[in-house]
Design a protein around this motif. Structure first.
Motif, PDB file in Angstrom:
ATOM      1  N   ILE A 162      74.571  56.836  29.182  1.00 14.29           N
ATOM      2  CA  ILE A 162      73.590  57.961  29.380  1.00 14.29           C
ATOM      3  C   ILE A 162      73.110  58.495  28.133  1.00 14.29           C
ATOM      4  O   ILE A 162      72.308  59.111  28.338  1.00 14.29           O
ATOM      5  N   GLU A 163      74.318  58.482  27.003  1.00 11.67           N
ATOM      6  CA  GLU A 163      74.055  58.602  25.495  1.00 11.67           C
ATOM      7  C   GLU A 163      72.867  58.501  25.211  1.00 11.67           C
ATOM      8  O   GLU A 163      72.233  59.290  23.954  1.00 11.67           O
ATOM      9  N   GLN A 164      72.759  57.011  25.272  1.00 12.40           N
ATOM     10  CA  GLN A 164      71.719  56.643  24.354  1.00 12.40           C
ATOM     11  C   GLN A 164      70.652  56.485  25.345  1.00 12.40           C
ATOM     12  O   GLN A 164      69.604  55.716  25.154  1.00 12.40           O
ATOM     13  N   GLY A 165      70.339  56.823  26.560  1.00 12.88           N
ATOM     14  CA  GLY A 165      69.398  56.758  27.132  1.00 12.88           C
ATOM     15  C   GLY A 165      68.873  55.858  28.371  1.00 12.88           C
ATOM     16  O   GLY A 165      67.745  55.822  28.401  1.00 12.88           O
ATOM     17  N   TYR A 166      69.916  55.766  28.592  1.00 10.67           N
ATOM     18  CA  TYR A 166      69.849  53.659  29.047  1.00 10.67           C
ATOM     19  C   TYR A 166      68.936  54.362  30.218  1.00 10.67           C
ATOM     20  O   TYR A 166      68.087  53.427  31.283  1.00 10.67           O
ATOM     21  N   TYR A 167      69.710  55.046  30.952  1.00 14.29           N
ATOM     22  CA  TYR A 167      69.040  55.748  32.357  1.00 14.29           C
ATOM     23  C   TYR A 167      67.419  56.682  32.694  1.00 14.29           C
ATOM     24  O   TYR A 167      67.812  57.590  33.232  1.00 14.29           O
ATOM     25  N   ASP A 168      67.213  56.939  31.118  1.00 13.24           N
ATOM     26  CA  ASP A 168      66.473  57.705  30.706  1.00 13.24           C
ATOM     27  C   ASP A 168      65.148  57.022  31.361  1.00 13.24           C
ATOM     28  O   ASP A 168      64.683  55.828  31.924  1.00 13.24           O
ATOM     29  N   THR A 169      64.203  57.753  31.885  1.00 13.21           N
ATOM     30  CA  THR A 169      62.416  57.680  32.305  1.00 13.21           C
ATOM     31  C   THR A 169      61.662  58.067  31.688  1.00 13.21           C
ATOM     32  O   THR A 169      61.065  59.177  31.303  1.00 13.21           O
ATOM     33  N   PRO A 170      60.875  56.874  30.530  1.00 14.27           N
ATOM     34  CA  PRO A 170      61.365  55.897  30.682  1.00 14.27           C
ATOM     35  C   PRO A 170      62.255  55.723  29.826  1.00 14.27           C
ATOM     36  O   PRO A 170      62.902  56.618  29.312  1.00 14.27           O
ATOM     37  N   ARG A 171      62.682  54.216  29.991  1.00 13.32           N
ATOM     38  CA  ARG A 171      64.195  54.271  29.343  1.00 13.32           C
ATOM     39  C   ARG A 171      64.273  53.908  27.862  1.00 13.32           C
ATOM     40  O   ARG A 171      62.948  53.645  27.140  1.00 13.32           O
ATOM     41  N   GLN A 172      65.163  55.034  26.847  1.00 12.83           N
ATOM     42  CA  GLN A 172      65.204  54.572  25.474  1.00 12.83           C
ATOM     43  C   GLN A 172      66.091  53.931  25.203  1.00 12.83           C
ATOM     44  O   GLN A 172      65.891  53.742  23.438  1.00 12.83           O
ATOM     45  N   THR A 173      66.442  53.129  25.272  1.00 10.97           N
ATOM     46  CA  THR A 173      67.476  51.443  25.170  1.00 10.97           C
ATOM     47  C   THR A 173      66.974  50.620  25.969  1.00 10.97           C
ATOM     48  O   THR A 173      67.038  50.579  27.651  1.00 10.97           O
ATOM     49  N   THR A 174      67.024  49.577  25.556  1.00  8.54           N
ATOM     50  CA  THR A 174      67.598  48.553  26.473  1.00  8.54           C
ATOM     51  C   THR A 174      68.574  47.691  26.651  1.00  8.54           C
ATOM     52  O   THR A 174      69.612  48.644  26.058  1.00  8.54           O
ATOM     53  N   LEU A 175      68.691  46.872  27.955  1.00  4.87           N
ATOM     54  CA  LEU A 175      70.705  46.310  28.252  1.00  4.87           C
ATOM     55  C   LEU A 175      71.376  46.010  26.859  1.00  4.87           C
ATOM     56  O   LEU A 175      72.162  46.357  25.894  1.00  4.87           O
ATOM     57  N   VAL A 176      70.154  45.049  25.994  1.00  6.97           N
ATOM     58  CA  VAL A 176      70.867  44.251  25.028  1.00  6.97           C
ATOM     59  C   VAL A 176      71.569  45.237  23.923  1.00  6.97           C
ATOM     60  O   VAL A 176      71.747  44.958  23.262  1.00  6.97           O
ATOM     61  N   GLU A 177      70.412  46.113  23.513  1.00 11.11           N
ATOM     62  CA  GLU A 177      70.662  47.366  22.175  1.00 11.11           C
ATOM     63  C   GLU A 177      72.228  48.248  22.572  1.00 11.11           C
ATOM     64  O   GLU A 177      72.825  48.378  22.085  1.00 11.11           O
ATOM     65  N   LEU A 178      72.066  48.541  23.900  1.00 12.01           N
ATOM     66  CA  LEU A 178      73.015  49.370  24.579  1.00 12.01           C
ATOM     67  C   LEU A 178      74.673  48.474  24.496  1.00 12.01           C
ATOM     68  O   LEU A 178      75.374  48.944  23.314  1.00 12.01           O
ATOM     69  N   ALA A 179      74.549  47.065  24.947  1.00 10.17           N
ATOM     70  CA  ALA A 179      75.654  46.011  24.933  1.00 10.17           C
ATOM     71  C   ALA A 179      75.737  45.754  22.891  1.00 10.17           C
ATOM     72  O   ALA A 179      77.380  46.223  22.540  1.00 10.17           O
ATOM     73  N   ASN A 180      74.782  45.560  22.257  1.00  7.40           N
ATOM     74  CA  ASN A 180      75.172  45.531  21.090  1.00  7.40           C
ATOM     75  C   ASN A 180      75.448  47.277  20.056  1.00  7.40           C
ATOM     76  O   ASN A 180      76.407  46.874  19.615  1.00  7.40           O
ATOM     77  N   GLU A 181      75.393  48.014  20.941  1.00  8.23           N
ATOM     78  CA  GLU A 181      75.600  49.120  19.992  1.00  8.23           C
ATOM     79  C   GLU A 181      76.820  49.546  20.586  1.00  8.23           C
ATOM     80  O   GLU A 181      78.197  50.288  19.735  1.00  8.23           O
TER      81      GLU A 181
END
Length: 220
Positions: A162-181
């Protein structure tokens, strides 16, 4: 299967016990770990007022054979540590308990959540007793569904998403970027979030089972 939450007091002979006692306000979040009878490797996120001083203190222990800093800022370092005689990790592995990562060490105490068969949980306790590791069972129950909706690990990753914007519309980060973070594998990140979404959706549906019948379906 039984769910248990334990607080493990790390023996003073283990380097991370000594370092975390010296820096009691510093949080050591273990992001990944593996061990055999001779060596152990862990990737750790160190958060506190002076992580550089903590890293220097870690290097002074003979059992820490290597420490590499991968990411650094004034209040957080991410490091990979290689050690000898990884007593705690081998004790966990020998008992057949899968490590739920990440877990956190603070002031020589480790909080661990496990969901395993009863015999595995009993063997885990016997293993800790045998090697002289003290622990306290904070909570134990047979059905995780009856308690909090999400485990602490699931809640942690959901908060990060949520903090990284994964569930924002449009998304602010991808799954790959979130996993790396958060420093976990993409497949692990995807699986945890899928379980989070499944439990939240099913719980919402359970709380309002008549909702679907009240919605008019459009005709073709």
């Amino acid at each position: 299967m039984p769910y248990a939450k334990l607080t493990i007091t790390i023996p003073e002979s283990i380097w991370i016990s000594k370092v975390s006692r010296t820096y009691p306000d510093t949080r050591f979040r273990v992001l990944a770990a593996t061990a055999n009878t001779a060596t152990g490797v862990a990737r750790i996120e160190i958060r506190g007022d002076d992580p550089e001083a903590v890293c220097q203190a870690m290097r002074e222990y003979d059992s820490v054979t290597d420490l590499t800093v991968f990411e650094a800022d004034p209040e957080m370092h991410r490091v990979q540590v290689e050690t000898t005689v990884p007593l705690l990790l081998t004790s966990l592995q020998d008992s057949g308990v899968p490590l739920e990562l990440p877990f956190e060490v603070r002031d020589a105490e480790l909080t661990l959540e496990v969901t395993v068969p009863q015999e595995t949980l009993s063997e885990f306790g016997e293993t800790l007793d045998r090697v002289g590791i003290q622990y306290t069972v904070e909570r134990i129950q047979q059905d995780t569904e009856s308690d909090s909706l999400l485990t602490e690990r699931q809640q942690w990753l959901l908060d990060e998403a949520i903090e990284q914007g994964y569930y924002d519309t449009p998304r602010q980060t991808t799954l790959v970027e979130l996993a790396n973070e958060v420093d976990i594998a993409k497949s692990t990140c995807s699986e945890i979030l899928h379980r989070v979404e499944e439990r939240i959706i099913k719980e919402h549906r359970r709380e309002d089972p008549d909702m679907a019948r009240d919605i008019a379906m459009p005709s073709d």
